[in-house]
Structure formats: C-alpha cells, structure tokens
Design a protein around this motif. Structure first.
Motif, PDB file in Angstrom:
ATOM      1  N   MET A  44       0.837  -1.199   0.000  1.00 53.96           N
ATOM      2  CA  MET A  44       0.000   0.000   0.000  1.00 53.96           C
ATOM      3  C   MET A  44       0.869   1.244   0.000  1.00 53.96           C
ATOM      4  SD  MET A  44      -2.811   1.136   2.815  1.00 53.96           S
ATOM      5  CE  MET A  44      -3.482   2.779   2.750  1.00 53.96           C
ATOM      6  N   SER A  45       0.519   2.233  -0.831  1.00 56.51           N
ATOM      7  CA  SER A  45       1.281   3.477  -0.917  1.00 56.51           C
ATOM      8  C   SER A  45       1.208   4.245   0.399  1.00 56.51           C
ATOM      9  CB  SER A  45       0.717   4.354  -2.047  1.00 56.51           C
ATOM     10  OG  SER A  45       1.201   5.675  -1.949  1.00 56.51           O
ATOM     11  N   ILE A  46       2.286   4.976   0.715  1.00 58.81           N
ATOM     12  CA  ILE A  46       2.288   5.799   1.917  1.00 58.81           C
ATOM     13  C   ILE A  46       2.041   7.265   1.572  1.00 58.81           C
ATOM     14  CG2 ILE A  46       3.782   4.252   3.191  1.00 58.81           C
ATOM     15  CD1 ILE A  46       6.125   6.116   2.599  1.00 58.81           C
ATOM     16  N   GLY A  47       1.687   7.550   0.321  1.00 54.25           N
ATOM     17  CA  GLY A  47       1.410   8.920  -0.094  1.00 54.25           C
ATOM     18  C   GLY A  47       1.670   9.108  -1.572  1.00 54.25           C
ATOM     19  N   HIS A  48       1.039  10.153  -2.133  1.00 51.87           N
ATOM     20  CA  HIS A  48       1.214  10.438  -3.560  1.00 51.87           C
ATOM     21  C   HIS A  48       1.956  11.754  -3.731  1.00 51.87           C
ATOM     22  CE1 HIS A  48       0.504  10.402  -7.836  1.00 51.87           C
ATOM     23  NE2 HIS A  48      -0.002  11.628  -7.773  1.00 51.87           N
TER      24      HIS A  48
ATOM     25  N   PHE B 221       6.172   5.514  -1.991  1.00 52.30           N
ATOM     26  CA  PHE B 221       5.225   6.502  -2.479  1.00 52.30           C
ATOM     27  C   PHE B 221       4.749   6.131  -3.885  1.00 52.30           C
ATOM     28  CE2 PHE B 221       7.951   8.865   0.475  1.00 52.30           C
ATOM     29  CZ  PHE B 221       7.012   9.505   1.264  1.00 52.30           C
ATOM     30  N   THR B 222       3.561   6.598  -4.247  1.00 54.49           N
ATOM     31  CA  THR B 222       3.183   6.625  -5.651  1.00 54.49           C
ATOM     32  C   THR B 222       3.574   7.996  -6.171  1.00 54.49           C
ATOM     33  OG1 THR B 222       0.948   7.384  -5.136  1.00 54.49           O
ATOM     34  CG2 THR B 222       1.266   5.020  -5.380  1.00 54.49           C
TER      35      THR B 222
ATOM     36  N   ARG C  25      -3.307   4.501   8.899  1.00 51.90           N
ATOM     37  CA  ARG C  25      -3.256   5.511   9.960  1.00 51.90           C
ATOM     38  C   ARG C  25      -2.454   6.754   9.592  1.00 51.90           C
ATOM     39  NH1 ARG C  25      -0.487   1.076  11.289  1.00 51.90           N
ATOM     40  NH2 ARG C  25       1.774   1.176  11.627  1.00 51.90           N
ATOM     41  N   HIS C  26      -1.542   6.652   8.602  1.00 56.54           N
ATOM     42  CA  HIS C  26      -0.744   7.816   8.193  1.00 56.54           C
ATOM     43  C   HIS C  26      -1.488   8.691   7.184  1.00 56.54           C
ATOM     44  CE1 HIS C  26       2.605   6.303  10.441  1.00 56.54           C
ATOM     45  NE2 HIS C  26       2.652   5.191   9.740  1.00 56.54           N
TER      46      HIS C  26
ATOM     47  N   GLU D  73     -12.003  12.563  -2.176  1.00 54.52           N
ATOM     48  CA  GLU D  73     -10.627  12.759  -2.608  1.00 54.52           C
ATOM     49  C   GLU D  73      -9.733  13.135  -1.430  1.00 54.52           C
ATOM     50  OE1 GLU D  73      -8.821  14.609  -6.737  1.00 54.52           O
ATOM     51  OE2 GLU D  73     -10.914  14.962  -6.196  1.00 54.52           O
ATOM     52  N   GLN D  74     -10.272  13.895  -0.501  1.00 50.03           N
ATOM     53  CA  GLN D  74      -9.501  14.266   0.673  1.00 50.03           C
ATOM     54  C   GLN D  74      -9.149  13.037   1.520  1.00 50.03           C
ATOM     55  OE1 GLN D  74     -11.279  17.515   2.956  1.00 50.03           O
ATOM     56  NE2 GLN D  74     -12.223  18.307   1.079  1.00 50.03           N
ATOM     57  N   ALA D  75      -9.999  12.019   1.450  1.00 47.07           N
ATOM     58  CA  ALA D  75      -9.775  10.796   2.233  1.00 47.07           C
ATOM     59  C   ALA D  75      -8.905   9.783   1.502  1.00 47.07           C
ATOM     60  CB  ALA D  75     -11.114  10.154   2.582  1.00 47.07           C
ATOM     61  N   ASN D  76      -8.428  10.110   0.316  1.00 42.44           N
ATOM     62  CA  ASN D  76      -7.675   9.150  -0.493  1.00 42.44           C
ATOM     63  C   ASN D  76      -6.515   8.547   0.300  1.00 42.44           C
ATOM     64  OD1 ASN D  76      -7.063   7.680  -2.781  1.00 42.44           O
ATOM     65  ND2 ASN D  76      -5.742   9.258  -3.633  1.00 42.44           N
ATOM     66  N   GLY D  77      -6.452   7.222   0.310  1.00 45.29           N
ATOM     67  CA  GLY D  77      -5.420   6.509   1.058  1.00 45.29           C
ATOM     68  C   GLY D  77      -5.818   6.219   2.483  1.00 45.29           C
TER      69      GLY D  77
END
Length: 466
Positions: A1-5, A28-29, A190-191, A227-231
């Motif tokens: 799972m990505s940790i951020g884009h 990251f993506t 959680r991050h 979109e704000q909740a992405n990830g």
C-alpha cells in the motif's frame, strides 16, 4: 500500500526520473510533470499529498505556478521548492506564497526524504488541530475498564488489521466516531487522513455532490471529501440520512473506486476505506425501501454494535474521572471533585444521551458551579431534577434516599421511575416536552413509563383509559 502520492515537477528528465525511482522505492506513488501545464493536468487527475516543484522551468516558472495556486486558494498540499540557482529573495518569496521549504540542487536524497517526512507530518498535525478547533475530534479514546469496553477495543484492533468496510450501530452519543477513529489509528491507513462527512454532506442538500465528489470550474479544482480521504478512511457519520441520489452516486464511486467531479470530464481514482455509522436499524430501512440494499451489504461487511452506557454502568466512574480531569487540563476549567452521593446518583442515571450527555454534564458542572466539591443537590439541578423556586428553596424530589443495596436492575428501575416522575412534574405532564428533555422517542417513552408503572393522563395516557 502506498504511503502517499507525490507530484514531481521539473523540466530536466534525468532529475524527474531519478526522483520518481527513489520515491517509489520508499513506498510513495509518484506522478511527474515537465512544466506548469503538465502539472495542472496532473493535479486535475489526482490530488497529490505533496509536490516537489522546480523553480526554473520554461514558460511559467515554479514561483509563478506557486503564486497561481496561492491566489486561487488551492494550496492544499505542502510544496518543497527545488533550484540550482536559488537566491535569498527567491526563497523568501516562495515561503511567502506558502511553500513548506526550499532545497538546493544537486539534491541530497537523504535531506529530501527527511524534508518530505517533516512536511507530511506537519500537514497531518495541521489537519488534526483544525479538526480539534472545529470540535470534530474528541481528544479522549475509547474509555472504560469494564469487560465490555476491553472486549470492544480488542475487537476494534482485529478489525483494524483488515481493510473491510465497517458499519457501526448504536444510540446517539455512544461513541461511534471514537470507535471509527480507533480503528483508523490502528490500521495500515493511519498515516493518511480520517475524513468525517458529517451530517450535512450526505443529507440531500443541494451541494451534497460537490462536498462529496468535488468540482471543476474555470480551471479551479475543489477537492471533495472522497478525494480528501484518499489513502485513508472515509467516515459516514449517519448513513441512514443519505438520500437516494447520494446513495446511488456513492455506491457507484466506492465500487469502482473512481468518480467524476461535478463539472469534470476526467475520472478521478481513489483508494479509501469506508466506516459508516447509524443510529437506525438499516436492515429495517432496506425493507422499508428507504435504503439501497446493495449499499447496505457493502457497508455492513463487518457490523459492530456499541451498547448504550446504561448497559455497562461500571464505566461511568472512569468516564467521570477522565472528563473532569481533561476539562481541567485541556480547557482550563476549575478542578472539582464529586461527593460519594453525587457519584452514586450519576452511576444510576439513565444517560439517554450516553457518553456525550455525560461529557456535557461535566462541562456544565465545571462552568456553572463553584467550590471544590460537587454534591448531590448540584448534580440534581444540573440534570433538571431539582428546580429552585424564586426564593432559592430546593424543591427537588427525594432522590437521595435511593437504596444502593438493591440489585442493579431493581436500583436502575427505581432511579428511572423517580427520574421520569420528576421530569413529568417539571414539564407539567407534556409528553412532547418530556420526550425532548429525556432524548427518548415517544414510542419508547410510553413503553418505558408503562413498564415502570407510571400512569399518565390526557395526551400522555399509557395505562389508563381515555
């Protein structure tokens, strides 16, 4: 799972490719753009969590692009500026326009990764602080030492280890959002953000679609809650309040993990976990045709029910202690202690508003009261059980003499009987006002009065003939 884009904007392909490879290796993506036009297109497709932005580029430079985002109030992500020919003036201007930091080329990858970590941590803290100021986050955790609360926390940790959708049911004020946040904090997500839709975003208001899915107009992008909740986690505060149109749009978006912003032409992809809450019986709502069956089965992969506070009263003393201390430490309210009689009275209160009612009561006692001690009479007045006449005489019903040696259920019934009799007297027999004061629905209220042997008359008749 990505940790951020992360979006990398740089006109030098070697630097872009290097940064993409390094950041992807870190988990990251990454998207990349060679100029301002490509950067605009990239953020229209996917909302970044952070942008690395070169200053010197052909056409519009990095400062110009940063100024554009700043003036459009679109700077909802941290920006780290990059340059091989930076000046103090440039760095000052970038900071004024909202850049998080500035790094010089040739780039030290260790320093860059540390900057990115700090920027993302700073963004998360800012979001949490903003939510606290809006009163959206209760600083306390799932509180209670009872066997029930311990089992609930253990169950929540097990659920957090999987990515299944969760449906939390329970009466108002039982802590459904607190449980959802607990699951999020113990999950792999959680991050990433925990985004609460609140009631307004799903209740059929005219701009509900914009709030959930965002909008595009004249090159400006408004990012919606999805979109704000992405990830991370999207928390639907009251699933039963969603109108049919919102239910249909939401199930489509969540099934495909993509949607169109209002006014947009390109699909936006998201990866979110959904935790929904409800005070109603959603199965009954499905049977009544008020809720989509397919959405119900998606939401209720893992159902969790929170018992009302009156079902685990052994947690009341712990909750009182926590809220008394937190109100003093966090809100600066005076420290006060409850007498044994006051504690006994609160332990056997019905708590129709559950933990929320208890917290509000504590705040009311600390704000309006005086002295270091809170006694039974003060608690009775705060609960509306002990009205004062104009001369200051205490006209409260005799609640203090409750026999605490009774078995729990009998003691609870006796207290509820006295509580409802006192409330009936205060509202002069009005069932409408009694329902409002107690927070109980009329049908449940009539049933409770009848079970306790309380006779009423007129519009409030339950056991007597009309």
């Amino acid at each position: 799972m990505s940790i951020g884009h992360i979006l990398v904007v740089d006109d030098e392909s070697e630097i872009r490719n290097l940064l993409v490879d390094v950041l992807e290796d870190e988990g990251f993506t990454v998207s990349s753009a060679a100029d301002a036009a490509e950067a605009r297109g990239s953020i229209a497709v996917r909302r970044p969590d952070l942008i690395l932005l070169d200053i010197w580029m052909p056409g519009m430079d990095g400062i110009g692009l940063l100024r554009e985002w700043h003036e459009r109030d679109q700077l909802v992500w941290p920006v780290i500026m990059m340059s091989g020919h930076g000046t103090v003036e440039t760095a000052v201007e970038a900071t004024r326009l909202g850049a998080f930091d500035f790094i010089e080329k040739p780039i030290s990858l260790d320093k860059l990764l540390l900057l990115i970590e700090h920027a993302l941590d700073n963004r998360r803290l800012a979001q949490e602080n903003a939510a606290l100021k809006r009163g959206e986050v209760d600083p306390l955790d799932l509180i209670g030492d009872s066997e029930y609360m311990q089992e609930l926390r253990e169950q929540a940790k097990k659920i957090a280890g999987h990515d299944a959708w969760v449906l939390i049911s329970g009466e108002p004020g039982t802590g459904k959002q607190a449980l959802a946040r607990f699951i999020h904090r113990h999950s792999a997500r959680r991050h990433f953000p925990f985004v609460d839709t609140g009631g307004s975003a799903v209740s059929g208001r005219q701009n509900a679609a914009v709030e959930l899915f965002g909008a595009e107009e004249d090159g400006r992008i408004r990012y919606g809650l999805l979109e704000q909740a992405n990830g991370g986690t999207l928390f639907i505060a009251e699933a039963a309040d969603m109108d049919e149109q919102t239910q249909m749009q939401l199930i489509s978006a969540l099934e495909s993990q993509s949607f169109f912003r209002v006014g947009g032409n390109e699909p936006v992809r998201v990866d979110v976990r959904v935790i929904a809450a409800t005070r109603k019986d959603l199965e009954a709502e499905v049977r009544a045709g008020n809720f989509r069956e397919d959405l119900y089965y998606h939401l209720s992969v893992v159902p969790v029910h929170i018992e009302p506070l009156r079902e685990h009263p052994e947690d009341i003393p712990v909750l009182l202690a926590h809220y008394l201390e937190t109100a003093h430490q966090v809100e600066g309210l005076p420290r006060r202690e409850l007498t044994i009689g006051a504690r006994n009275l609160l332990r056997y209160h019905h708590w129709s508003g559950n933990v929320r009612e208890l917290k509000n009561l504590v705040q009311r006692l600390l704000i309006l009261g005086s002295g270091e001690v809170i006694d039974e009479q003060e608690v009775q007045r705060a609960l509306g059980l002990a009205p004062m006449d104009q001369g200051g005489e205490d006209n409260s019903p005799a609640l203090v003499s409750l026999n605490l040696d009774l078995p729990l259920r009998e003691a609870r019934d006796e207290f509820e009987r006295r509580y409802l009799l006192a409330q009936l007297k205060n509202v002069e027999g009005s069932m409408t006002e009694l329902s409002r004061r107690t927070g109980m629905e009329r049908t449940n209220l009539y049933r409770k009065l009848k079970s306790l042997g309380i006779q009423t008359g007129g519009e409030r008749s339950t056991g007597s003939s009309a």
